[in-house]
Design an enzyme around this catalytic site. Structure first.
Site, PDB file in Angstrom:
ATOM      1  N   HIS A   1      -7.365  -5.912   1.109  1.00  0.00           N
ATOM      2  CA  HIS A   1      -6.007  -5.181   0.951  1.00  0.00           C
ATOM      3  C   HIS A   1      -5.369  -5.424   2.090  1.00  0.00           C
ATOM      4  O   HIS A   1      -3.996  -4.851   2.356  1.00  0.00           O
ATOM      5  CB  HIS A   1      -6.668  -3.472   1.049  1.00  0.00           C
ATOM      6  CG  HIS A   1      -5.466  -2.874   0.798  1.00  0.00           C
ATOM      7  ND1 HIS A   1      -5.098  -2.385  -0.341  1.00  0.00           N
ATOM      8  CD2 HIS A   1      -4.876  -1.694   1.931  1.00  0.00           C
ATOM      9  CE1 HIS A   1      -3.977  -1.385  -0.235  1.00  0.00           C
ATOM     10  NE2 HIS A   1      -4.014  -1.181   1.105  1.00  0.00           N
TER      11      HIS A   1
ATOM     12  N   SER B   1       0.833  -1.217   0.058  1.00  0.00           N
ATOM     13  CA  SER B   1      -0.167  -0.088   0.102  1.00  0.00           C
ATOM     14  C   SER B   1       0.992   1.320   0.040  1.00  0.00           C
ATOM     15  O   SER B   1       1.776   1.542  -1.126  1.00  0.00           O
ATOM     16  CB  SER B   1      -0.720  -0.016   1.129  1.00  0.00           C
ATOM     17  OG  SER B   1      -1.932   0.965   1.028  1.00  0.00           O
TER      18      SER B   1
ATOM     19  N   ASP C   1     -10.244  -5.645  -3.148  1.00  0.00           N
ATOM     20  CA  ASP C   1      -9.503  -4.424  -2.535  1.00  0.00           C
ATOM     21  C   ASP C   1     -10.484  -3.198  -2.631  1.00  0.00           C
ATOM     22  O   ASP C   1     -10.767  -2.779  -3.568  1.00  0.00           O
ATOM     23  CB  ASP C   1      -8.139  -4.209  -2.914  1.00  0.00           C
ATOM     24  CG  ASP C   1      -7.192  -3.290  -2.192  1.00  0.00           C
ATOM     25  OD1 ASP C   1      -8.024  -2.312  -1.655  1.00  0.00           O
ATOM     26  OD2 ASP C   1      -5.905  -3.373  -2.216  1.00  0.00           O
TER      27      ASP C   1
END
Length: 286
Positions: free
Chosen positions: A266, A154, A233
């Site tokens: 995620h 991320s 996600d």
């Protein structure tokens, strides 16, 4: 600097050692924490290492606790290094806005050097990693400074991609999980860059992986880059934009394996599922 180095805890793990450290950073001017996994092979010789950059709200413990990377790292003879995601402590936390939101300030350093007040005083994660942490770790531990790979998740995936593209001689391999691929074109990046870098967008491209890739004339990582992205996600549509990095790689003939996985979100269940592939990707190139 090294005289301030403290081992906060050490734990036997798959024949090696999981350690958590604190030291007084000269770059940031505050105590900083980081973690290192040393595989059993370090008892005989220096080993290659992977620098892992964690995402928003995480710290130096998150990856080591959640990712399940140590077993395979022990088998492959890879050390693992994980810094914190921002400065911490009374001084930075007392800055107005430092703790007001989870995607800016504490736990959200974006792996760059801020140039706007008041953030420029402590938010210097890029210089901290490149100029201080990596030289210190490779000089104090049995880690081969010439065989370092980088990966992240991320915000940390953004950090891994951008630092690898800015310092290609320092890193020999590169991968990422669900990275922020074009922060100049998403809300997370616009918020962070406005705060840390200012409203002049001309300064932003130097911290955007897609822009940095397009600035190259040849493939910076000819042995290939690996990215995994979950299709469940919730941040994918608005924040991550892997298709833009994919296009940037194609424009300079950079080999990229971008794998899109139905059903994966995620978080660290996703990361741990594909961790073996990432460690093997790096081991094959280091």
């Amino acid at each position: 600097m090294q005289s301030s180095l403290k081992v906060l805890s050490e734990h036997a793990c798959f024949g090696g050692a999981q350690r958590f450290y604190e030291h007084d950073s000269t770059v940031i001017g505050l105590p900083m924490r980081y973690s290192v996994y040393l595989p059993p092979q370090t008892k005989q010789a220096a080993v290659p290492a992977l620098l892992y950059l964690a995402g928003l709200t995480c710290n130096e413990e998150t990856f080591m606790i959640k990712a399940g990377a140590q077993r395979l790292a022990a088998e492959l003879g890879l050390a693992l290094i994980c810094p914190d995601t921002s400065p911490r402590g009374e001084a930075p936390q007392s800055i107005a806005g430092a703790t007001a939101s989870w995607d800016f300030g504490i736990g959200a350093g974006f792996y760059l050097d801020a140039i706007q007040a008041p953030w420029a005083q402590f938010w210097r994660m890029e210089s901290y990693l490149i100029k201080e942490l990596l030289p210190m770790v490779t000089s104090t531990l049995p880690i081969d400074a010439e065989r370092i790979g980088i990966f992240g998740h991320s915000m940390g995936g953004h950090g891994a991609l951008t630092l690898a593209l800015k310092y290609p001689g320092k890193f020999k391999s590169l991968s990422a999980f669900a990275p922020i691929c074009a922060p100049t074109q998403c809300p997370w990046g616009e918020k962070a860059f406005t705060g840390y870098l200012g409203s002049e967008r001309s300064t932003w491209a130097a911290h955007d992986a897609s822009s940095l890739m397009q600035s190259h004339t040849t493939a910076p990582y000819p042995a290939g880059i690996l990215i995994d992205q979950g299709l469940a996600d919730k941040f994918l549509p608005e924040q991550l934009h892997p298709h833009l990095f994919e296009a940037a790689c194609a424009s300079v003939s950079q080999p990229l394996t971008l794998r899109r996985h139905a059903g994966y979100d995620h978080g660290y269940y996703f990361i741990s599922t594909f961790m073996q592939d990432h460690l093997q990707h790096h081991a094959d190139r280091l």
